[in-house]
Write a protein that holds these residues in place. Sequence first.
Motif, PDB file in Angstrom:
ATOM      1  N   TYR A 106     -79.202 -13.391  17.848  1.00 36.43           N
ATOM      2  CA  TYR A 106     -79.013 -14.775  17.400  1.00 36.43           C
ATOM      3  C   TYR A 106     -79.878 -15.070  16.171  1.00 36.43           C
ATOM      4  O   TYR A 106     -79.463 -15.837  15.282  1.00 36.43           O
ATOM      5  CB  TYR A 106     -79.362 -15.737  18.542  1.00 36.43           C
ATOM      6  N   LEU A 107     -81.052 -14.456  16.108  1.00 31.70           N
ATOM      7  CA  LEU A 107     -81.883 -14.597  14.910  1.00 31.70           C
ATOM      8  C   LEU A 107     -81.198 -13.946  13.712  1.00 31.70           C
ATOM      9  O   LEU A 107     -81.238 -14.483  12.594  1.00 31.70           O
ATOM     10  CB  LEU A 107     -83.249 -13.948  15.142  1.00 31.70           C
ATOM     11  N   GLU A 108     -80.571 -12.807  13.939  1.00 33.74           N
ATOM     12  CA  GLU A 108     -79.856 -12.135  12.854  1.00 33.74           C
ATOM     13  C   GLU A 108     -78.659 -12.965  12.393  1.00 33.74           C
ATOM     14  O   GLU A 108     -78.369 -13.028  11.187  1.00 33.74           O
ATOM     15  CB  GLU A 108     -79.415 -10.750  13.310  1.00 33.74           C
ATOM     16  N   ASP A 109     -77.960 -13.603  13.334  1.00 30.51           N
ATOM     17  CA  ASP A 109     -76.848 -14.477  12.960  1.00 30.51           C
ATOM     18  C   ASP A 109     -77.346 -15.642  12.109  1.00 30.51           C
ATOM     19  O   ASP A 109     -76.693 -16.028  11.120  1.00 30.51           O
ATOM     20  CB  ASP A 109     -76.152 -15.022  14.210  1.00 30.51           C
ATOM     21  N   LEU A 110     -78.495 -16.213  12.500  1.00 29.97           N
ATOM     22  CA  LEU A 110     -79.061 -17.326  11.740  1.00 29.97           C
ATOM     23  C   LEU A 110     -79.464 -16.864  10.346  1.00 29.97           C
ATOM     24  O   LEU A 110     -79.268 -17.583   9.359  1.00 29.97           O
ATOM     25  CB  LEU A 110     -80.265 -17.906  12.479  1.00 29.97           C
ATOM     26  N   TYR A 111     -80.001 -15.659  10.260  1.00 30.72           N
ATOM     27  CA  TYR A 111     -80.356 -15.114   8.952  1.00 30.72           C
ATOM     28  C   TYR A 111     -79.114 -14.932   8.081  1.00 30.72           C
ATOM     29  O   TYR A 111     -79.109 -15.276   6.895  1.00 30.72           O
ATOM     30  CB  TYR A 111     -81.091 -13.788   9.100  1.00 30.72           C
ATOM     31  N   GLU A 112     -78.054 -14.381   8.654  1.00 33.97           N
ATOM     32  CA  GLU A 112     -76.832 -14.163   7.885  1.00 33.97           C
ATOM     33  C   GLU A 112     -76.223 -15.477   7.410  1.00 33.97           C
ATOM     34  O   GLU A 112     -75.595 -15.548   6.357  1.00 33.97           O
ATOM     35  CB  GLU A 112     -75.813 -13.384   8.723  1.00 33.97           C
ATOM     36  N   ALA A 113     -76.423 -16.532   8.200  1.00 32.19           N
ATOM     37  CA  ALA A 113     -75.874 -17.839   7.827  1.00 32.19           C
ATOM     38  C   ALA A 113     -76.691 -18.526   6.743  1.00 32.19           C
ATOM     39  O   ALA A 113     -76.161 -19.355   5.987  1.00 32.19           O
ATOM     40  CB  ALA A 113     -75.800 -18.743   9.054  1.00 32.19           C
ATOM     41  N   LEU A 216     -90.382 -25.828   3.659  1.00 34.30           N
ATOM     42  CA  LEU A 216     -89.896 -26.748   4.692  1.00 34.30           C
ATOM     43  C   LEU A 216     -89.284 -25.913   5.801  1.00 34.30           C
ATOM     44  O   LEU A 216     -88.580 -24.932   5.534  1.00 34.30           O
ATOM     45  CB  LEU A 216     -88.855 -27.706   4.104  1.00 34.30           C
ATOM     46  N   SER A 217     -89.565 -26.281   7.049  1.00 31.62           N
ATOM     47  CA  SER A 217     -88.989 -25.541   8.171  1.00 31.62           C
ATOM     48  C   SER A 217     -88.224 -26.473   9.093  1.00 31.62           C
ATOM     49  O   SER A 217     -88.597 -27.639   9.268  1.00 31.62           O
ATOM     50  CB  SER A 217     -90.075 -24.803   8.960  1.00 31.62           C
ATOM     51  N   VAL A 218     -87.155 -25.949   9.651  1.00 36.85           N
ATOM     52  CA  VAL A 218     -86.348 -26.660  10.643  1.00 36.85           C
ATOM     53  C   VAL A 218     -86.357 -25.808  11.902  1.00 36.85           C
ATOM     54  O   VAL A 218     -86.068 -24.606  11.846  1.00 36.85           O
ATOM     55  CB  VAL A 218     -84.912 -26.873  10.150  1.00 36.85           C
ATOM     56  N   PRO A 238     -87.260 -23.123   0.829  1.00 39.67           N
ATOM     57  CA  PRO A 238     -87.995 -23.855  -0.201  1.00 39.67           C
ATOM     58  C   PRO A 238     -87.780 -25.355  -0.035  1.00 39.67           C
ATOM     59  O   PRO A 238     -86.669 -25.802   0.270  1.00 39.67           O
ATOM     60  CB  PRO A 238     -87.388 -23.343  -1.508  1.00 39.67           C
ATOM     61  N   HIS A 239     -88.832 -26.122  -0.225  1.00 41.57           N
ATOM     62  CA  HIS A 239     -88.706 -27.583  -0.114  1.00 41.57           C
ATOM     63  C   HIS A 239     -87.707 -28.126  -1.133  1.00 41.57           C
ATOM     64  O   HIS A 239     -86.871 -28.967  -0.790  1.00 41.57           O
ATOM     65  CB  HIS A 239     -90.078 -28.237  -0.317  1.00 41.57           C
ATOM     66  N   ALA A 240     -87.797 -27.628  -2.339  1.00 42.00           N
ATOM     67  CA  ALA A 240     -86.892 -28.095  -3.389  1.00 42.00           C
ATOM     68  C   ALA A 240     -85.462 -27.685  -3.063  1.00 42.00           C
ATOM     69  O   ALA A 240     -85.159 -26.508  -2.907  1.00 42.00           O
ATOM     70  CB  ALA A 240     -87.314 -27.515  -4.739  1.00 42.00           C
ATOM     71  N   GLY A 241     -84.600 -28.644  -2.941  1.00 44.93           N
ATOM     72  CA  GLY A 241     -83.190 -28.381  -2.680  1.00 44.93           C
ATOM     73  C   GLY A 241     -82.850 -28.094  -1.233  1.00 44.93           C
ATOM     74  O   GLY A 241     -81.722 -27.669  -0.933  1.00 44.93           O
ATOM     75  N   ALA A 242     -83.785 -28.299  -0.326  1.00 39.86           N
ATOM     76  CA  ALA A 242     -83.525 -28.018   1.090  1.00 39.86           C
ATOM     77  C   ALA A 242     -82.420 -28.937   1.626  1.00 39.86           C
ATOM     78  O   ALA A 242     -82.470 -30.153   1.445  1.00 39.86           O
ATOM     79  CB  ALA A 242     -84.796 -28.205   1.898  1.00 39.86           C
ATOM     80  N   GLN A 243     -81.443 -28.343   2.303  1.00 39.00           N
ATOM     81  CA  GLN A 243     -80.329 -29.085   2.875  1.00 39.00           C
ATOM     82  C   GLN A 243     -80.537 -29.207   4.385  1.00 39.00           C
ATOM     83  O   GLN A 243     -79.938 -28.497   5.174  1.00 39.00           O
ATOM     84  CB  GLN A 243     -79.008 -28.380   2.558  1.00 39.00           C
ATOM     85  N   VAL A 244     -81.408 -30.143   4.776  1.00 41.51           N
ATOM     86  CA  VAL A 244     -81.765 -30.285   6.182  1.00 41.51           C
ATOM     87  C   VAL A 244     -80.551 -30.578   7.063  1.00 41.51           C
ATOM     88  O   VAL A 244     -80.401 -29.972   8.136  1.00 41.51           O
ATOM     89  CB  VAL A 244     -82.847 -31.369   6.357  1.00 41.51           C
ATOM     90  N   PRO A 245     -79.647 -31.483   6.684  1.00 43.16           N
ATOM     91  CA  PRO A 245     -78.487 -31.752   7.549  1.00 43.16           C
ATOM     92  C   PRO A 245     -77.619 -30.524   7.809  1.00 43.16           C
ATOM     93  O   PRO A 245     -76.949 -30.434   8.838  1.00 43.16           O
ATOM     94  CB  PRO A 245     -77.706 -32.822   6.761  1.00 43.16           C
ATOM     95  N   THR A 246     -77.629 -29.570   6.882  1.00 41.62           N
ATOM     96  CA  THR A 246     -76.864 -28.336   7.071  1.00 41.62           C
ATOM     97  C   THR A 246     -77.623 -27.340   7.932  1.00 41.62           C
ATOM     98  O   THR A 246     -77.021 -26.598   8.723  1.00 41.62           O
ATOM     99  CB  THR A 246     -76.550 -27.698   5.702  1.00 41.62           C
ATOM    100  N   LEU A 247     -78.930 -27.318   7.785  1.00 40.83           N
ATOM    101  CA  LEU A 247     -79.751 -26.359   8.514  1.00 40.83           C
ATOM    102  C   LEU A 247     -79.890 -26.700   9.993  1.00 40.83           C
ATOM    103  O   LEU A 247     -79.929 -25.803  10.841  1.00 40.83           O
ATOM    104  CB  LEU A 247     -81.142 -26.268   7.877  1.00 40.83           C
ATOM    105  N   VAL A 248     -79.978 -27.985  10.310  1.00 41.58           N
ATOM    106  CA  VAL A 248     -80.210 -28.395  11.703  1.00 41.58           C
ATOM    107  C   VAL A 248     -79.160 -27.838  12.662  1.00 41.58           C
ATOM    108  O   VAL A 248     -79.499 -27.243  13.690  1.00 41.58           O
ATOM    109  CB  VAL A 248     -80.308 -29.930  11.814  1.00 41.58           C
ATOM    110  N   PRO A 249     -77.844 -27.993  12.382  1.00 49.49           N
ATOM    111  CA  PRO A 249     -76.849 -27.443  13.313  1.00 49.49           C
ATOM    112  C   PRO A 249     -76.949 -25.929  13.473  1.00 49.49           C
ATOM    113  O   PRO A 249     -76.762 -25.403  14.579  1.00 49.49           O
ATOM    114  CB  PRO A 249     -75.512 -27.842  12.675  1.00 49.49           C
ATOM    115  N   ALA A 254     -78.411 -21.401  17.080  1.00 44.97           N
ATOM    116  CA  ALA A 254     -79.137 -20.177  17.398  1.00 44.97           C
ATOM    117  C   ALA A 254     -80.013 -20.371  18.635  1.00 44.97           C
ATOM    118  O   ALA A 254     -80.048 -19.517  19.529  1.00 44.97           O
ATOM    119  CB  ALA A 254     -79.998 -19.752  16.208  1.00 44.97           C
ATOM    120  N   ALA A 255     -80.719 -21.500  18.695  1.00 51.33           N
ATOM    121  CA  ALA A 255     -81.587 -21.775  19.839  1.00 51.33           C
ATOM    122  C   ALA A 255     -80.776 -21.905  21.123  1.00 51.33           C
ATOM    123  O   ALA A 255     -81.183 -21.416  22.186  1.00 51.33           O
ATOM    124  CB  ALA A 255     -82.383 -23.053  19.589  1.00 51.33           C
ATOM    125  N   ARG A 256     -79.618 -22.530  21.022  1.00 49.89           N
ATOM    126  CA  ARG A 256     -78.767 -22.684  22.200  1.00 49.89           C
ATOM    127  C   ARG A 256     -78.237 -21.323  22.675  1.00 49.89           C
ATOM    128  O   ARG A 256     -78.156 -21.058  23.880  1.00 49.89           O
ATOM    129  CB  ARG A 256     -77.603 -23.619  21.877  1.00 49.89           C
TER     130      ARG A 256
END
Length: 280
Positions: A106-113, A216-218, A238-249, A254-256
């Motif tokens: 699941y970590l690898e899937d998150l990395y690929e995404a 920035l971390s999510v 990177p904080h600059a340009g971070a797309q938090v709404p895209t990263l959260v799901p 992955a956590a689920r």
Amino acid sequence: MTALPHSRLRSSSGGTSVRGGATTAPERLLSVLAAFDHEHPALCLTDISRRAGLSLTTAHRLVRALTEWGALERDESGSYHVGLRLWEVAALAPRGLPLRQVALPYLEDLYEATHENVQLAVRDGGEVVYIEWLAGRSSVGVHIRVGARWPLHATGVGLALLAHGEPEFQEAYRVGPLASFTPCTITDPERLRRVLAEVRRTGAAVSDRQVTDDALSVAAPVYGPDGTVTAAVSVVVPHAGAQVPTLVPAVRLAARGISRALGWRPEETVRDDAGRPSGR
């Protein structure tokens, strides 16, 4: 660092010593092992003696016993390193290698995404301990390696873990002191309380420039079979340009996935008003 209980303290000389002094044989033995860390992976006998707060004679006797058992190894220069025997023992920890093996797909899937830094961590007292890390392609600086520790309030994974900890633990942690690393680090107890409530409400934690000025971390919590939070997964960008709404799901997915692989069944978990398992 937080003032919550911890098994090690730094001595005035910069070494590692046991709280109250290494007075018993097990404490002295552990103080030798605790002398090693990421900044000091190789030590001569004199350094071990100083950092462990032991006499040279005592340090020599303990180092010899640990070397014979395989907990320490000595190289050609005479310096000592942590031995493979300890790695074999540490691999048996349920929150170590077994958790990493379950989580890795699941970590690898998150990395690929995302192609960003991906991390898996667990809580140990008032600190977060990183047990897996996949390096991303971005240039953002990440002060993390497997085995590294950071205060809970300063990282995304730490906030996710702290938010789902026992209420008494959260309250004790919030009173501080809360270590500061950048102007953005949370150091106000009331602000931390609000942040933790938001983490529980949304199911995700965002740590913005708390450790470095450019990252920035999510993060999202990982649940065990009984519905308690056992780990947390995050992506660091990177904080600059971070797309938090895209990263959260993506992080929550992955956590689920890791949680279900561990045996978590959300439909079977009864929770209280704060989102914690009620025990019923």
